[in-house]
Design an enzyme around this catalytic site. Structure first.
Site, short mmCIF file in Angstrom:
data_model
loop_
_atom_site.label_atom_id
_atom_site.label_comp_id
_atom_site.label_asym_id
_atom_site.label_seq_id
_atom_site.Cartn_x
_atom_site.Cartn_y
_atom_site.Cartn_z
N ARG A 1 -8.65 0.44 -9.93
CA ARG A 1 -10.03 0.24 -9.52
C ARG A 1 -10.88 -0.01 -10.77
O ARG A 1 -10.54 0.44 -11.86
CB ARG A 1 -10.57 1.49 -8.82
N HIS B 1 -2.49 5.92 -3.82
CA HIS B 1 -2.88 6.40 -2.49
C HIS B 1 -2.09 7.66 -2.14
O HIS B 1 -0.88 7.70 -2.36
CB HIS B 1 -2.59 5.34 -1.43
N ARG C 1 -7.58 -5.61 -6.91
CA ARG C 1 -6.74 -4.52 -6.40
C ARG C 1 -6.02 -4.96 -5.12
O ARG C 1 -4.82 -4.75 -4.96
CB ARG C 1 -7.60 -3.29 -6.17
N HIS D 1 -13.14 -5.67 -6.72
CA HIS D 1 -12.14 -4.98 -5.91
C HIS D 1 -11.07 -5.94 -5.37
O HIS D 1 -9.97 -5.51 -5.01
CB HIS D 1 -12.82 -4.22 -4.77
N TYR E 1 -2.55 -3.44 3.85
CA TYR E 1 -1.98 -4.65 3.26
C TYR E 1 -0.90 -5.26 4.14
O TYR E 1 -0.68 -6.46 4.11
CB TYR E 1 -1.44 -4.36 1.86
N LYS F 1 -10.52 8.63 -7.23
CA LYS F 1 -10.60 9.13 -5.85
C LYS F 1 -9.94 10.50 -5.70
O LYS F 1 -10.45 11.34 -4.98
CB LYS F 1 -9.92 8.15 -4.89
#
Length: 171
Positions: free
Chosen positions: A15, A136, A113, A110, A145, A40
């Site tokens: 990010r 994640h 990514r 973004h 995705y 995150k």
């Protein structure tokens, strides 16, 4: 500078906030790795640099970094790009201007990514590995995705299957 930031994002899936937080000490060019401080999850992960990105980073760090550091407005010389706050705004304005000049739809930082993950998936990379690359915690976050790739697969099936709806009868 925009090339270096964009290349880092596309080749690692980081990010923009993670790029902004990279310290020079987080980079190991000999191992071709970067320690990523996940914005995150507040965890660290390792990103891997391909040869091209490693070369771009090396040139930036050795020849240009001192000339382009942003040390005003709370800048920090230990950070790779010298600031955390303005990098996203700056890059998005550079991207916006480039898109305008090319007559293309506006994109933001973004997109790198998403493109990273999509290209890995299209090349056959296991989704669990993509999950790890992106940092994640849950697989369903990464599965967005697969929806894009499912549409691509549907188009291939429609085009090439004998009962496909878009098959060219001349082939």
């Amino acid at each position: 500078k925009a090339h270096v930031v964009s290349e880092l994002m596309y080749s690692t899936g980081m990010r923009i906030s993670e790029i902004a937080a990279i310290k020079v000490s987080d980079i190991d060019l000999s191992l071709r790795t970067v320690v990523v401080h996940d914005s995150k999850t507040n965890k660290e992960r390792t990103a891997f640099l391909n040869e091209y990105t490693c070369n771009v980073l090396s040139i930036y760090m050795n020849e240009f970094r001192e000339r382009v550091l942003w040390l005003h407005n709370g800048g920090d010389s230990s950070l790779l790009f010298g600031c955390k706050r303005n990098l996203k705004t700056w890059l998005n304005s550079v991207l916006s201007e480039a898109c305008r000049e090319m007559g293309r739809e506006k994109v933001t930082s973004h997109i790198f990514r998403h493109t990273f993950a999509y290209h890995l998936l299209r090349a056959g990379c296991d989704i669990r590995k993509i999950q790890k690359f992106l940092g994640h915690e849950r697989l369903n976050t990464t599965q967005v995705y697969t929806k894009v790739d499912t549409e691509a697969l549907r188009n291939v099936l429609d085009r090439y299957h004998p009962r496909g709806s878009k098959r060219d009868s001349k082939k």
